[in-house]
Every structure is written in structure tokens, then in C-alpha cells.
Write a protein that holds these residues in place. Structure first.
Motif, PDB file in Angstrom:
ATOM      1  N   ASP A 106     -13.762   0.254  -1.949  1.00  0.00           N
ATOM      2  CA  ASP A 106     -14.136  -0.820  -2.877  1.00  0.00           C
ATOM      3  C   ASP A 106     -14.820  -1.951  -2.126  1.00  0.00           C
ATOM      4  OD1 ASP A 106     -13.171   0.508  -5.072  1.00  0.00           O
ATOM      5  OD2 ASP A 106     -11.199  -0.475  -5.043  1.00  0.00           O
ATOM      6  N   ASP A 146      -8.942   3.712  -0.859  1.00  0.00           N
ATOM      7  CA  ASP A 146      -9.569   3.147  -2.063  1.00  0.00           C
ATOM      8  C   ASP A 146      -9.951   1.689  -1.838  1.00  0.00           C
ATOM      9  OD1 ASP A 146      -9.429   5.513  -3.429  1.00  0.00           O
ATOM     10  OD2 ASP A 146      -7.516   5.039  -4.422  1.00  0.00           O
ATOM     11  N   ARG A 147      -9.077   0.917  -1.228  1.00  0.00           N
ATOM     12  CA  ARG A 147      -9.363  -0.479  -0.983  1.00  0.00           C
ATOM     13  C   ARG A 147     -10.552  -0.625  -0.036  1.00  0.00           C
ATOM     14  NH1 ARG A 147      -4.467  -3.211   1.445  1.00  0.00           N
ATOM     15  NH2 ARG A 147      -5.167  -1.888   3.088  1.00  0.00           N
ATOM     16  N   GLY A 196     -12.298   8.045   4.715  1.00  0.00           N
ATOM     17  CA  GLY A 196     -10.850   7.977   4.487  1.00  0.00           C
ATOM     18  C   GLY A 196     -10.066   8.384   5.713  1.00  0.00           C
ATOM     19  N   LYS A 212     -16.818   9.876   1.778  1.00  0.00           N
ATOM     20  CA  LYS A 212     -15.552   9.280   1.340  1.00  0.00           C
ATOM     21  C   LYS A 212     -14.381   9.934   2.064  1.00  0.00           C
ATOM     22  CE  LYS A 212     -13.111   8.160  -2.914  1.00  0.00           C
ATOM     23  NZ  LYS A 212     -13.096   8.264  -4.356  1.00  0.00           N
ATOM     24  N   SER A 234      -4.122   6.886   0.359  1.00  0.00           N
ATOM     25  CA  SER A 234      -5.020   6.743  -0.792  1.00  0.00           C
ATOM     26  C   SER A 234      -5.272   5.285  -1.091  1.00  0.00           C
ATOM     27  CB  SER A 234      -4.419   7.394  -2.032  1.00  0.00           C
ATOM     28  OG  SER A 234      -4.563   8.771  -1.989  1.00  0.00           O
ATOM     29  N   ARG A 235      -4.266   4.474  -1.056  1.00  0.00           N
ATOM     30  CA  ARG A 235      -4.450   3.058  -1.342  1.00  0.00           C
ATOM     31  C   ARG A 235      -5.345   2.414  -0.289  1.00  0.00           C
ATOM     32  NH1 ARG A 235       1.150   3.180  -2.254  1.00  0.00           N
ATOM     33  NH2 ARG A 235       1.468   2.224  -0.235  1.00  0.00           N
TER      34      ARG A 235
END
Length: 182
Positions: free
Chosen positions: A168, A164-165, A138, A134, A160-161
Motif C-alpha cells: 500500500d 499488504d502494508r 513480500g 508482489k 500478510s499484514r
């Protein structure tokens, strides 16, 4: 003279010789007296001997009866020993079965514990690898997004956004692949 000689030779054979008769009678009476005097002792000795023989027979019968009784007791003890041996053998078999069952249960419990520990370790390793991936994803996605957008995503909230997207979307595509495999 020859006739006189014949007369002397033809003496009466049935004639009693009193001296021999007297000597024989005295000897007979002495023997009879001795036997008469010895008769009680003789009968007593014969009675004692008969008692000894009868007592010996009775003792032999008694000894035989005792031997039979001892033999019967021996047989009973031997049968009891056989029964006890069979009982002990049965107990040993039951104990062996119990020990085997207990060892089997312990082995199964140990196997379950090892499997559970292995699953926990695998899950921990997976979580660690996931966290590591992760972080790397990232970083890579931030760099990729920065190149695509053409500007640096230095803002941590924006990073972070984006991360995270992206994760997902990655998890959704991974779930679809697993559903197709099944």
C-alpha cells in the motif's frame, strides 16, 4: 468527132436515172417496212429501258433511305452503348470506392482488435509481473522486517499484514510520482 464526144460528156446531171431511183425507192420502202414492223418492239425496249432506269433510280433512292435509316439506328445504338459504358464505368467507380471503404473499415477494425489484444496482453503481463513482484517483495519485506525486528516472522498472518502494508505504501508513493510527472 470531137464535138460528139463533148455532147456525150455534157449529159444532164439533173436527169433522173430510173433504175437507181427504183432501186433506192424499193430499198427505202423495205427499210421503212422493217422499221414499221420493229417500231413496237423498239418502243417497248426503250420503254422497258426507261422503266429500268427509273426503277433503278427509285431502288437507289430507296436503298439510300434504308441506308440513312440504318445509319441513324447505328448512331442511336452507338450513343446507347456510350451511355451504357458511362453507366458501367460509374458503377465500377462506386464499387471500387465501396470496396476501398470496406477494406479500410476492415483494416481499422483489425487494427483496433490488434491494439486491444496488445493492451490486453500488456495488462495480463503487467498483472503477472505485479503478482510475481508482489510475491518477491513480500518475501524480501518479510526477511527485511525480520532482520529489523530481530525475530522471524513465521506467522503467515503477520507476514500478510506486513506485505499488504508495504505494498500500500509502495502504491501510494508510485501514485504520487506519476502525479508529479504529469
Amino acid at each position: 468527132m470531137p464535138t460528139v464526144y463533148l455532147a456525150a460528156e455534157q449529159e444532164n446531171v439533173l436527169r433522173i436515172h430510173w433504175d437507181e431511183f427504183t432501186f433506192g425507192l424499193i430499198a427505202f420502202l423495205i427499210i421503212l417496212g422493217v422499221v414499221y414492223k420493229m417500231w413496237p418492239r423498239l418502243t417497248k425496249a426503250l420503254d422497258e429501258r426507261a422503266d429500268q432506269i427509273e426503277g433503278g433510280i427509285a431502288r437507289a433512292q430507296k436503298a439510300e433511305a434504308e441506308a440513312d435509316e440504318i445509319r441513324q439506328q447505328y448512331r442511336e445504338k452507338l450513343e446507347e452503348a456510350h451511355r451504357e459504358y458511362a453507366q458501367e464505368l460509374e458503377k465500377a467507380k462506386e464499387q471500387r470506392a465501396a470496396i476501398i471503404a470496406e477494406a479500410r473499415e476492415e483494416a481499422q477494425a483489425e487494427a483496433r482488435r490488434i491494439v486491444d489484444a496488445a493492451h490486453a496482453q500488456i495488462e495480463a503481463d503487467r498483472q503477472q509481473a505485479f503478482a510475481q513482484l508482489k510475491g518477491e517483495i513480500g518475501t524480501l519485506s518479510t526477511e527485511l522486517a525480520g532482520r529489523i525486528v530481530g525475530e522471524s516472522l513465521s506467522d503467515s498472518a503477520a507476514q500478510s499484514r506486513v506485505i499488504d502494508r508495504f505494498l500500500d505504501e509502495l502504491e501510494q508513493s508510485e501514485g504520487k510520482q506519476q502525479a508529479e510527472v504529469r
